[in-house]
Design a protein around this motif. Structure first.
Motif, PDB file in Angstrom:
ATOM      1  N   GLN A  30      48.543  18.487   8.571  1.00  0.00           N
ATOM      2  CA  GLN A  30      49.703  18.417   7.679  1.00  0.00           C
ATOM      3  C   GLN A  30      49.618  17.199   6.760  1.00  0.00           C
ATOM      4  O   GLN A  30      49.902  17.286   5.561  1.00  0.00           O
ATOM      5  N   THR A  69      48.009  23.493   3.843  1.00  0.00           N
ATOM      6  CA  THR A  69      49.214  24.315   3.745  1.00  0.00           C
ATOM      7  C   THR A  69      48.930  25.700   4.312  1.00  0.00           C
ATOM      8  O   THR A  69      47.779  26.142   4.361  1.00  0.00           O
ATOM      9  N   VAL A  70      49.988  26.363   4.732  1.00  0.00           N
ATOM     10  CA  VAL A  70      49.856  27.696   5.331  1.00  0.00           C
ATOM     11  C   VAL A  70      50.779  28.651   4.602  1.00  0.00           C
ATOM     12  O   VAL A  70      51.971  28.361   4.418  1.00  0.00           O
ATOM     13  N   ARG A  71      50.241  29.767   4.160  1.00  0.00           N
ATOM     14  CA  ARG A  71      51.063  30.799   3.534  1.00  0.00           C
ATOM     15  C   ARG A  71      51.063  32.051   4.408  1.00  0.00           C
ATOM     16  O   ARG A  71      50.058  32.392   5.038  1.00  0.00           O
ATOM     17  N   TYR A  74      48.481  35.073   8.131  1.00  0.00           N
ATOM     18  CA  TYR A  74      48.677  33.660   7.816  1.00  0.00           C
ATOM     19  C   TYR A  74      47.340  33.065   7.368  1.00  0.00           C
ATOM     20  O   TYR A  74      46.317  33.284   8.027  1.00  0.00           O
ATOM     21  N   ALA A 125      45.542  29.392   6.129  1.00  0.00           N
ATOM     22  CA  ALA A 125      45.605  27.947   5.922  1.00  0.00           C
ATOM     23  C   ALA A 125      44.643  27.579   4.798  1.00  0.00           C
ATOM     24  O   ALA A 125      43.493  28.031   4.768  1.00  0.00           O
ATOM     25  N   ALA A 176      47.180  24.121  12.220  1.00  0.00           N
ATOM     26  CA  ALA A 176      48.301  24.321  11.302  1.00  0.00           C
ATOM     27  C   ALA A 176      48.707  25.787  11.226  1.00  0.00           C
ATOM     28  O   ALA A 176      49.902  26.122  11.213  1.00  0.00           O
ATOM     29  N   TRP A 207      50.516  26.854  14.498  1.00  0.00           N
ATOM     30  CA  TRP A 207      51.860  26.291  14.624  1.00  0.00           C
ATOM     31  C   TRP A 207      52.840  27.000  13.692  1.00  0.00           C
ATOM     32  O   TRP A 207      53.994  27.262  14.079  1.00  0.00           O
ATOM     33  N   THR A 208      52.411  27.347  12.500  1.00  0.00           N
ATOM     34  CA  THR A 208      53.281  28.087  11.590  1.00  0.00           C
ATOM     35  C   THR A 208      53.659  29.441  12.191  1.00  0.00           C
ATOM     36  O   THR A 208      54.830  29.850  12.142  1.00  0.00           O
ATOM     37  N   THR A 238      56.179  28.949  15.193  1.00  0.00           N
ATOM     38  CA  THR A 238      57.563  28.656  14.781  1.00  0.00           C
ATOM     39  C   THR A 238      58.204  29.872  14.106  1.00  0.00           C
ATOM     40  O   THR A 238      59.406  30.112  14.275  1.00  0.00           O
ATOM     41  N   ASP A 239      57.421  30.650  13.367  1.00  0.00           N
ATOM     42  CA  ASP A 239      57.960  31.876  12.772  1.00  0.00           C
ATOM     43  C   ASP A 239      58.331  32.891  13.861  1.00  0.00           C
ATOM     44  O   ASP A 239      59.345  33.595  13.740  1.00  0.00           O
TER      45      ASP A 239
END
Length: 352
Positions: free
Chosen positions: A166, A171-173, A227, A229, A267, A270-271, A274-275
């Protein structure tokens, strides 16, 4: 009781678009695969993660546990006999993945050791399959925990790696089949998967397989997400996840050889975690690890990565068969040879 994702109509219907056929009996989905090459033809029936094992008592003693296990095997045998008339006449066997979740390898191994004895008492004809279909071992994160608790349960190095990614601009989309750049993102995912396949010697489906999976979820209660990264325009790692109200599952993952020092895999996971928590899934299933932390295991790195997030271990007994043809023995012999070739011979000549 909630169905495991492999038993949902969403998943089974998806598999039916890729070579399988579905039969449903007693609210249990059976997948059938037909094989034909020249004059040779046969079929396999597969029951993923069903039927559920429901003990008679909440805290049974040893005798009650043994009786429950025997009755479960009888249930498996009876179910197979009941569906036999609806299966193709050339079906070699009905293969089951028992949804029995054991907390330790020793408890799972004890079950396998006494399996033949249980089978004898149950008067059933169930055999341990030579190969497992679903990954027998996994680790689950409890998504009822707060994000702070989830972070606290990680190994220190995992929290550091996540924060490092981070801090350094990873970044993660998240995208699905409705995203404006869906085709571009799918291409990027597949290129990363090609790199992973070449590096780690794993198989991959055609790109159309993953595209259909993402497209199918658009009008479904099951959510499939890709996802990715990235860092300064470079896509570094990607995963595909499945979310439903019962579970979130890490289905597929890949990474390139560029900027691996930026820890993009931490990353992207973790995204997704949490989603999944926001979505309302109860657990996050990392879906497949080696059974123990044996440093000599070829997938030891995968074990370290997935267990470092702090989940609880789950160990299942694997796949079991009820033979339905005299050709069953010949087929399982061929399965053993194929498994040896892929897991031993190919890995050895590739230096793994």
């Amino acid at each position: 009781m909630q169905k495991r994702f492999q038993q949902t109509d969403f998943w089974c219907d998806f598999k039916c678009a890729h070579g399988w056929q579905k039969l449903t009996s007693d609210n249990i989905n059976i997948l059938i695969r037909k094989f034909k090459k020249g004059p040779l033809h046969f079929s396999l029936a597969y029951v993923p993660m069903a039927p559920e094992y429901i003990p008679a008592g909440t805290v049974p003693g040893f005798e009650q546990q043994a009786e429950d296990e025997i009755n479960y095997l009888k249930k498996i045998q009876s179910f197979s006999e009941n569906i036999k008339s609806n299966l193709p006449s050339d079906t070699l066997c009905v293969r089951f993945d028992f949804p029995l979740d054991f907390p330790e390898t020793q408890i799972r191994d004890d079950y396998l050791l006494r399996f033949n004895e249980l089978n004898s008492f149950a008067h059933t004809k169930i055999k341990k399959a030579p190969v497992d279909i679903q990954p027998p071992d996994s680790t689950f994160l409890d998504l009822s925990l707060t994000e702070e608790q989830l972070l606290s349960n990680m190994k220190n190095k995992w929290r550091y790696n996540l924060r490092y990614a981070q801090k350094h601009g990873v970044t993660v989309r998240a995208c699905d089949a409705s995203s404006a750049d869906f085709e571009k993102d799918l291409d990027s995912f597949y290129e990363l998967y090609r790199a992973t396949s070449a590096r780690d010697g794993i198989g991959l489906h055609p790109k159309s397989y993953y595209k259909h999976l993402l497209e199918k979820s658009l009008n479904s209660d099951t959510k499939i997400t890709l996802y990715i990264a990235s860092h300064e325009g470079d896509d570094l790692a990607a995963i595909i996840t499945l979310f439903n109200e019962n579970e979130a599952v890490y289905l597929y993952g890949c990474s390139g050889n560029l900027k691996r020092n930026l820890m993009p895999a931490y990353a992207v996971q973790w995204t997704a975690i949490t989603d999944a928590k926001k979505y309302g899934s109860k657990i996050y299933d990392f879906y497949g690890i080696p059974p123990t932390g044996d440093e000599g295991h070829p997938m030891h790195g995968l074990y370290l990565f997935k267990t470092g997030f702090g989940g609880r271990m789950v160990h299942r007994p694997g796949s079991f068969d009820i033979p339905m043809s005299s050709l069953y023995g010949l087929y399982t012999f061929a399965e053993k040879l194929r498994a040896f070739y892929h897991k031993k011979f190919l890995k050895k000549i590739r230096g793994r």
